[in-house]
Design an enzyme around this catalytic site. Structure first.
Site, mmCIF file in Angstrom:
data_model
loop_
_atom_site.group_PDB
_atom_site.id
_atom_site.type_symbol
_atom_site.label_atom_id
_atom_site.label_comp_id
_atom_site.label_asym_id
_atom_site.label_seq_id
_atom_site.Cartn_x
_atom_site.Cartn_y
_atom_site.Cartn_z
ATOM 1 N N GLU A 426 -1.901 -6.228 3.631
ATOM 2 C CA GLU A 426 -2.463 -7.557 3.274
ATOM 3 C C GLU A 426 -1.640 -8.252 2.188
ATOM 4 O O GLU A 426 -2.186 -8.882 1.278
ATOM 5 C CB GLU A 426 -3.938 -7.422 2.879
ATOM 6 C CG GLU A 426 -4.806 -7.034 4.063
ATOM 7 C CD GLU A 426 -6.288 -7.138 3.818
ATOM 8 O OE1 GLU A 426 -6.714 -7.978 3.029
ATOM 9 O OE2 GLU A 426 -7.017 -6.358 4.453
HETATM 10 C C1 LIG Z 1 -1.809 1.303 7.357
HETATM 11 C C2 LIG Z 1 -1.375 -0.102 7.648
HETATM 12 C C3 LIG Z 1 -2.283 -1.016 8.136
HETATM 13 C C4 LIG Z 1 -1.887 -2.314 8.440
HETATM 14 N N1 LIG Z 1 -2.773 -3.169 9.035
HETATM 15 C C5 LIG Z 1 -2.324 -4.366 9.510
HETATM 16 C C6 LIG Z 1 -3.166 -5.205 10.317
HETATM 17 O O1 LIG Z 1 -4.329 -4.879 10.589
HETATM 18 N N2 LIG Z 1 -2.648 -6.352 10.824
HETATM 19 C C7 LIG Z 1 -1.367 -6.740 10.558
HETATM 20 O O2 LIG Z 1 -0.957 -7.792 11.034
HETATM 21 N N3 LIG Z 1 -0.549 -5.992 9.774
HETATM 22 C C8 LIG Z 1 -0.996 -4.812 9.255
HETATM 23 N N4 LIG Z 1 -0.170 -4.012 8.506
HETATM 24 C C9 LIG Z 1 1.145 -4.511 8.120
HETATM 25 C C10 LIG Z 1 1.253 -4.792 6.632
HETATM 26 O O3 LIG Z 1 0.537 -5.944 6.303
HETATM 27 C C11 LIG Z 1 2.757 -4.862 6.316
HETATM 28 O O4 LIG Z 1 3.189 -3.518 6.221
HETATM 29 C C12 LIG Z 1 3.066 -5.607 5.049
HETATM 30 O O5 LIG Z 1 2.802 -6.960 5.220
HETATM 31 C C13 LIG Z 1 4.524 -5.441 4.635
HETATM 32 O O6 LIG Z 1 5.392 -5.621 5.684
HETATM 33 P P1 LIG Z 1 6.512 -4.516 5.993
HETATM 34 O O7 LIG Z 1 5.864 -3.194 5.951
HETATM 35 O O8 LIG Z 1 7.207 -4.902 7.226
HETATM 36 O O9 LIG Z 1 7.486 -4.579 4.768
HETATM 37 P P2 LIG Z 1 8.746 -5.556 4.587
HETATM 38 O O10 LIG Z 1 8.334 -6.961 4.724
HETATM 39 O O11 LIG Z 1 9.857 -5.070 5.431
HETATM 40 O O12 LIG Z 1 9.088 -5.283 3.075
HETATM 41 C C14 LIG Z 1 9.723 -4.083 2.609
HETATM 42 C C15 LIG Z 1 9.781 -4.151 1.094
HETATM 43 O O13 LIG Z 1 10.537 -5.301 0.683
HETATM 44 C C16 LIG Z 1 9.756 -6.139 -0.155
HETATM 45 N N5 LIG Z 1 10.080 -7.532 0.124
HETATM 46 C C17 LIG Z 1 10.074 -8.162 1.313
HETATM 47 N N6 LIG Z 1 10.443 -9.448 1.177
HETATM 48 C C18 LIG Z 1 10.690 -9.634 -0.147
HETATM 49 C C19 LIG Z 1 11.113 -10.747 -0.935
HETATM 50 N N7 LIG Z 1 11.334 -11.954 -0.397
HETATM 51 N N8 LIG Z 1 11.275 -10.576 -2.249
HETATM 52 C C20 LIG Z 1 11.019 -9.389 -2.841
HETATM 53 N N9 LIG Z 1 10.627 -8.307 -2.150
HETATM 54 C C21 LIG Z 1 10.462 -8.421 -0.812
HETATM 55 C C22 LIG Z 1 8.324 -5.808 0.194
HETATM 56 O O14 LIG Z 1 7.435 -6.117 -0.853
HETATM 57 C C23 LIG Z 1 8.412 -4.310 0.445
HETATM 58 O O15 LIG Z 1 8.387 -3.631 -0.771
HETATM 59 C C24 LIG Z 1 -0.556 -2.714 8.192
HETATM 60 C C25 LIG Z 1 0.351 -1.788 7.673
HETATM 61 C C26 LIG Z 1 -0.027 -0.499 7.427
HETATM 62 C C27 LIG Z 1 1.006 0.480 6.940
#
Ligand SMILES: Cc1cc2nc3c(=O)[nH]c(=O)nc-3n(C[C@H](O)[C@H](O)[C@H](O)COP(=O)(O)OP(=O)(O)OC[C@H]3O[C@@H](n4cnc5c(N)ncnc54)[C@H](O)[C@@H]3O)c2cc1C
Length: 632
Positions: A426
């Site tokens: 989230e």
């Molecule tokens: C258990 C679980 C449940 C989930 N449930 C849902 C759900 O129900 N529906 C849904 O749609 N999604 C869901 N998600 C997805 C979740 O919301 C995403 O994992 C989250 O938004 C982060 O995206 P990512 O993991 O791809 O990380 P990324 O976006 O790839 O980021 C990787 C890292 O880089 C950092 N980062 C990225 N961009 C920047 C920036 N511009 N500046 C600084 N730092 C940055 C991030 O903070 C993070 O630390 C779920 C994920 C998990 C693991």
């Protein structure tokens, strides 16, 4: 340090900006704080829950507590990595799937406060159960449907959802996480214009395993606005029983091991046009608003877990005797418990303040909700780390193992695994920082951005500079003047000094934001560590304000809660140390050298430093070919 932005980055920013809520129709406590105005009237007196509202949920909460204790075996769910689906009916009988759904559609119609009381209660027992209930109604179909659905859509789906038809929120994709604007799931209009065919993949969809209804964000055909093609993202309600919806993979995680989280594949899934929520092209905005309004649930869970963790720490601190004294009598352990107690108090204050304000409805809570998510998830993680340390070896041992050798099955190890994801889903902590920073600098950006842009014509620049100059000539000196000393905040008793500090620090923060704008100009956007410190200062000031307002209310009540001031006092003292450090390091830091180091590191300049590590055996060409054949 700053790099040229790629076309892709510019496009992502444009889509995100277009989906941002830009208007502020109601006052914002935190928005004012960033401008150096302590608008206490918005949060004090503390918005206490009305007795009648509390009574609405008291009986439900008692039943829910009994149901959890008697039926939900959180350790078994965790060990098996599978939820006990027979519990769904029990939750349904209680009405738990419809807590947030209005009564006229068959739900319990709870206020935000009552909903968060319920989520907090479940969070003290079983993280996976929280995820099932909250993915369904904090972000799943009911939330955007309530906010943006037509009456017809509400009548069609809300009663079903209140009656246990599980729902889920599908935004993330394998290539798209924090930056959803770049999503690739497509919804192509059918030739008759009556519907769309959805194709693509959605990753980590919590509840997807059992969901009957999904809200799915997809790209729809672009529109041409002022001669430029604009990406359109649209939200659809999708029935999972529709042909072409496939659960491609059940995901397993470090914690929350009982959640039904999946990779969902859509192949030409037909969705009628009537299933669009809000309107074509409004899907990303809908998703972001849904996340903003649903954002108070995770903080509520964190605060309640904080109370449970504190109880464990307190009991163990007294029970465990080492070196001739209960460990809570050793100063190093006491300091950890003090941190947990005072910060859990601040988490609670934030939750009940934001919930109360959400119910009152007269304050814009966008920034407060983001801060609640940021603060409570970071603090709860630090609390669980302290707790593991306080429990020593037992903190690292599973509850089952403890039980099997005759000790109390205290699930600290599971709590830690379940807790970690809160800082990621989230909206990660980094994204909360960026979101809050964007809004903190916005009032100054609006005044100064044109002046800073190289492409602004000279005449326009001069006009903008004159207007900004007139404003800042009055505004800037006013941020040096204020009255924060006794007796200004006398009504806060022993906390009045802290309130005075907030008033002074908020003015200093406003000046610092202005200095940062002047110093870095358009490049400020990429000075993330400076922005993050600004946000951390603002967040601690908000937490202090909430804690003081909450403690004052509790202490005035007398009785047991009279000593709440002690908790707030220790919290404020800790927060002030952090704030002072952040101010000191705002411009005096080693951000540049750290950044440079990492750019060299990712280029391979330090590969000599890798040493000997075991590398995985690469699959042979034959193995890859066979895997591809199996996939097909
Ligand atoms: C258990 C679980 C449940 C989930 N449930 C849902 C759900 O129900 N529906 C849904 O749609 N999604 C869901 N998600 C997805 C979740 O919301 C995403 O994992 C989250 O938004 C982060 O995206 P990512 O993991 O791809 O990380 P990324 O976006 O790839 O980021 C990787 C890292 O880089 C950092 N980062 C990225 N961009 C920047 C920036 N511009 N500046 C600084 N730092 C940055 C991030 O903070 C993070 O630390 C779920 C994920 C998990 C693991």
């Amino acid at each position: 340090m700053a790099e040229v932005k790629s076309k892709e980055a510019v496009e992502a920013m444009e889509v995100a900006e277009a989906s941002r809520e830009t208007t502020w129709e109601k006052p914002s406590f935190v928005g004012d704080l960033f401008l150096g105005n302590l608008n206490l009237d918005l949060i004090y007196p503390f918005p206490e829950q009305p007795v009648s509202d509390k009574q609405e949920a008291d009986e439900f909460l008692a039943k829910l507590e009994r149901f959890l204790a008697e039926n939900v075996d959180a350790d078994k769910i965790d060990e098996q990595g599978e939820y006990d689906y027979s519990l769904f009916e029990g939750f349904n009988k209680l009405g738990a799937w419809g807590m947030k759904i209005p009564k006229e559609y068959g739900g319990l119609g709870f206020s935000a406060t009552n909903y968060n009381r319920a989520i907090g209660l479940v969070a003290t027992w079983c993280g996976s159960s929280v995820a099932w209930l909250s993915a369904h109604q904090s972000i799943g179909v009911p939330q955007p449907l309530k906010l943006f659905g037509t009456e017809e859509q509400k009548k069609k789906w809300l009663p079903r959802l209140a009656n246990g038809a599980i729902s889920a929120f599908a935004l993330t994709e394998p290539g798209v996480g924090s930056d959803p604007a770049k999503m690739s799931t497509m919804a192509v209009p059918t030739p008759d214009g009556k519907g769309f065919l959805i194709s693509g993949e959605k990753l980590w969809c919590t509840n997807g395993l059992k969901a009957e209804l999904l809200v799915v964000m997809c790209q729809t055909p672009p529109k041409v606005v002022k001669g430029k093609e604009k990406k359109q993202i649209t939200a659809f309600v999708v029935e999972t029983a529709t042909p072409g919806v496939e659960i491609a993979h059940r995901c397993q995680f470090m914690g929350l091991r009982g959640i039904g989280n999946v990779l969902i594949r859509f192949k030409d899934v037909y969705v009628p046009r009537e299933n669009i929520l809000w309107g074509e092209g409004l899907g990303l905005k809908l998703a972001l608003i849904t996340l903003n309004t649903g954002r108070l649930t995770i903080p509520a869970g964190c605060a309640a877990s904080g109370r449970k963790m504190l109880e464990i720490a307190k009991d163990w601190g007294l029970e465990r005797v080492q070196w001739g004294a209960p460990i809570a009598k050793h100063e190093a352990v006491a300091a950890k418990i003090a941190w947990m107690a005072s910060h859990t108090f601040a988490m609670e204050a934030i939750v009940w303040l934001t919930s109360g304000l959400a119910d009152r409805g007269d304050v814009d809570l966008r920034l407060e909700a983001a801060m609640a998510k940021l603060f409570n998830t970071e603090v709860a993680w630090q609390c669980v780390d302290h707790l593991v340390q306080i429990r020593g070896g037992r903190g690292f041992e599973t509850a089952t193992s403890l039980r099997e050798r005759g000790e109390k099955a205290i699930p600290v190890e599971r709590i830690m695994r379940d807790m970690r994801i809160n800082r990621i889903f989230e909206g990660t902590s980094e994204i909360q920082h960026l979101f809050i920073a964007r809004e903190a600098v916005d009032p100054h950006m609006k005044r100064g951005y044109k002046i800073l842009l190289p492409e602004t014509p000279v005449g326009e620049k001069l006009r903008a500079a004159a207007a900004a100059g007139a404003h800042y000539a009055a505004w800037y000196p006013s941020k040096f003047i204020g009255w924060s000393r006794f007796p200004k905040f006398g009504e806060f008793g022993k906390l009045s000094g802290h309130m005075g500090y907030i008033e002074r620090a908020s003015r200093k923060l406003a000046r610092s934001i202005f200095h940062a704008m002047m110093r870095y100009q358009a490049k400020l956007e990429r000075k993330q560590m400076v922005l993050f410190r600004i946000v951390d200062i603002g967040t601690d000031l908000f937490a202090m304000s909430a804690a003081i307002s909450y403690a004052t209310m509790l202490s005035k009540k007398g009785g047991d809660t009279k000593n709440a001031m002690e908790l707030a006092d220790v919290f404020c003292s800790e927060a002030r140390l952090r704030i002072d450090t952040n101010f000191r390091q705002l411009f005096d830091n080693h951000d540049e050298s750290s950044y440079r180091l990492v750019q060299q590191l990712i280029k391979g300049d330090f590969d000599w430093f890798k040493g000997q590590v075991v590398e995985p055996v690469m699959p042979t060409v034959e193995q890859v070919e066979e895997a591809i054949r199996n996939l097909a």
